[in-house]
Every structure is written in C-alpha cells, then in structure tokens.
Design a protein around this motif. Sequence first.
Motif, PDB file in Angstrom:
ATOM      1  N   PRO A   8       7.333   1.480   7.605  1.00 48.79           N
ATOM      2  CA  PRO A   8       6.694   2.188   6.432  1.00 48.79           C
ATOM      3  C   PRO A   8       7.428   1.559   4.951  1.00 48.79           C
ATOM      4  CG  PRO A   8       8.294   3.582   7.310  1.00 48.79           C
ATOM      5  CD  PRO A   8       8.281   2.207   8.246  1.00 48.79           C
ATOM      6  N   SER A  10       8.020   2.816   2.257  1.00 52.13           N
ATOM      7  CA  SER A  10       9.269   3.533   1.648  1.00 52.13           C
ATOM      8  C   SER A  10      10.302   3.448   2.291  1.00 52.13           C
ATOM      9  CB  SER A  10       8.463   5.237   1.997  1.00 52.13           C
ATOM     10  OG  SER A  10       8.316   5.445   2.917  1.00 52.13           O
ATOM     11  N   LYS A  30       1.608   1.222   5.026  1.00 54.75           N
ATOM     12  CA  LYS A  30       1.663   2.485   3.908  1.00 54.75           C
ATOM     13  C   LYS A  30       2.152   3.565   4.664  1.00 54.75           C
ATOM     14  CE  LYS A  30      -3.060   1.214   2.136  1.00 54.75           C
ATOM     15  NZ  LYS A  30      -4.533   1.495   1.780  1.00 54.75           N
ATOM     16  N   SER A  31       2.828   4.413   3.764  1.00 54.11           N
ATOM     17  CA  SER A  31       3.629   5.764   4.127  1.00 54.11           C
ATOM     18  C   SER A  31       2.468   6.756   4.272  1.00 54.11           C
ATOM     19  CB  SER A  31       4.489   5.996   3.247  1.00 54.11           C
ATOM     20  OG  SER A  31       5.587   5.220   3.147  1.00 54.11           O
ATOM     21  N   HIS A  39      -0.768   4.233   9.833  1.00 60.61           N
ATOM     22  CA  HIS A  39       0.448   4.141  10.086  1.00 60.61           C
ATOM     23  C   HIS A  39       1.340   3.307  10.841  1.00 60.61           C
ATOM     24  CE1 HIS A  39       3.893   6.703  12.004  1.00 60.61           C
ATOM     25  NE2 HIS A  39       3.804   7.305  11.016  1.00 60.61           N
ATOM     26  N   TYR A  40       2.495   3.075  10.589  1.00 62.38           N
ATOM     27  CA  TYR A  40       3.158   1.754  11.216  1.00 62.38           C
ATOM     28  C   TYR A  40       3.254   1.922  12.646  1.00 62.38           C
ATOM     29  CZ  TYR A  40       7.341   4.880  11.900  1.00 62.38           C
ATOM     30  OH  TYR A  40       8.053   5.851  12.211  1.00 62.38           O
ATOM     31  N   ASN A 145       3.003  11.913   1.610  1.00 62.89           N
ATOM     32  CA  ASN A 145       3.576  11.527   2.774  1.00 62.89           C
ATOM     33  C   ASN A 145       4.103  12.775   3.613  1.00 62.89           C
ATOM     34  OD1 ASN A 145       4.061   8.772   1.534  1.00 62.89           O
ATOM     35  ND2 ASN A 145       5.670   9.562   0.059  1.00 62.89           N
ATOM     36  N   GLU A 152      16.147   9.470   6.104  1.00 65.45           N
ATOM     37  CA  GLU A 152      15.345   8.147   6.756  1.00 65.45           C
ATOM     38  C   GLU A 152      15.917   8.160   8.282  1.00 65.45           C
ATOM     39  OE1 GLU A 152      15.512   4.310   5.245  1.00 65.45           O
ATOM     40  OE2 GLU A 152      14.455   5.013   3.150  1.00 65.45           O
TER      41      GLU A 152
END
Length: 274
Positions: A8, A10, A30-31, A39-40, A145, A152
């Motif tokens: 992500p 972010s 993108k987050s 999404h990742y 988000n 994290e």
Amino acid sequence: YKAIFAMPESISKEKIDSMKLYGAEVRLCKSVPFTDQEHYFHVAAKLGEEPKCFFTNQFENLANYRAHKDGTGPEIFAQLGEKLDAFVCACGTGGTLAGVGTALMERKPSVRLFLADPQGSGLFNRVCRGVMYTKEEAEGKRLKNPFDTVTEGVGINRITENFKVLLGRSGMLEGAVKVSDAEAVAMSRFVAKHDGLFIGSSSAVNLVSAVRVAQSLGPGHCVCTIACDSGLRHMTKFWSDEYLATHNLTSRDVTDVSLSFLDDNVVNPARCYD
C-alpha cells in the motif's frame, strides 16, 4: 529469484526503500478497502498468475502458520518451559498467534492465548463478541482507508485462513485486548526511555496487551509476547511527531499519561479488555 512486492502506498517509506535496496521491485497500490481490486492483495494475486510466477499469499497460505508451529513456538517453550502462563500477540495474517499458540498448547494445554488488536481492526470484536465489526466502519462513518490507525503490519478486517486455525479450535483463544494509538505510541516512547528498546508499532501493541494480560492474571504469572519490529522501519510514520499530529495525537498522548494503566493494581477478571 526475482521478488516483486505489492504494497500500500501509505506504508512507511523505510519499508519501501529497504525492499528496493535488497533488489526487489516494489509495486505501490492505492490504500483502498479489501473489496477493491486495486488493493495490494489482489494486485499481488494477479501478478502470481503470470508465467513463471508464484504468489506466496502470506495471509491465506498455511505454511505461515506451520512455520511458527514448528519454529517460533518450540523456541519460546524451550526458553520458558512450564513457567509460561500466557502468550499475547497481534495479528495481521494470524500465522504467528495460530502457530505459536498451537505449539505451546501441545506442550502445556493450560497456556492462555490472547489476541492483541490495534484500533481500526475488527478482530477484537470477532473474538469477544462474535461479530466482525469496527466502530470506524459504522454507517456514515466509513473512512477512505480500511484502518484509521498509526500502526502498521497488524490489525485486519477479514478472517484469513491462518486466523481460522484459532477460531476452529474451541477454547484456544482466551480473549483479546484492544489497544489505542495513544497507548501504542506511549508504550514505544516508554520502553525507549526506560529500557533502551527502539521498537515499532506492532511491538508496541504487543507490549501494551501483555501488560494488561499480566495485570488481569495477577502477580506471579509469566506472560510472553514478541517485539517483532524495529523503530527504524517507522521513522517517518509511527516515530514522527509531524505524522502523529495528522492523526490528532498531541505531545501529551506520547507521555506516560497514556500508560496510566501501568500503575493500576485492580485485577480485571474479564476475558476482553477494551
């Protein structure tokens, strides 16, 4: 082997740069919520479908759980043995808690397992109330988000195959601890000042939860957790006052004030600590 990481956008700059320095290719995504195909996780899965590629799928691949069942768990028991009373750990994939918990309970069935969960994650409510829900996702309050947190690597709003190991065995999880951002940040500064430990956000969530579990069990118990990440991977985010300010965390939040429960001698007999 060539490595490609979908991450992500972010995520902390240090994590992105370290992967590149090892020679990996990084695809920033993108987050967005998990249901979004950008999404990742979905980006990585699609890359894995390309010729001569393999998607490691750490969230759903049970090799994750088995690695901790066969490695981390036995290592912890070899060091602590019969004196161990409880193990506390946060979950992203769920592999660590599921694997370590299985290994420990095979060796000492009375060991108690607790989930540590940051704000913005739905696992706490799933464990304690049987419903996957976070107040941040209430109608009219959904943020752009999926997680509104400065931490994290831990916390999630879906049940992975690795986490299902915990839910599929009755009585395996004793309960869960909910940790606020302010508590996690304060704990990281506390152990840096008092113990010389420079930890990351996942470690801070684990430590706050371990303290609460220790208080609930009372004196004379041995509680284990894992300091699983370094603060060096969080310099521009979790350890940045400027970044914390964007999440409405003030200097007061990162003092010992947010750790007032460290001096609380009241034993809480409940299974879940919110």
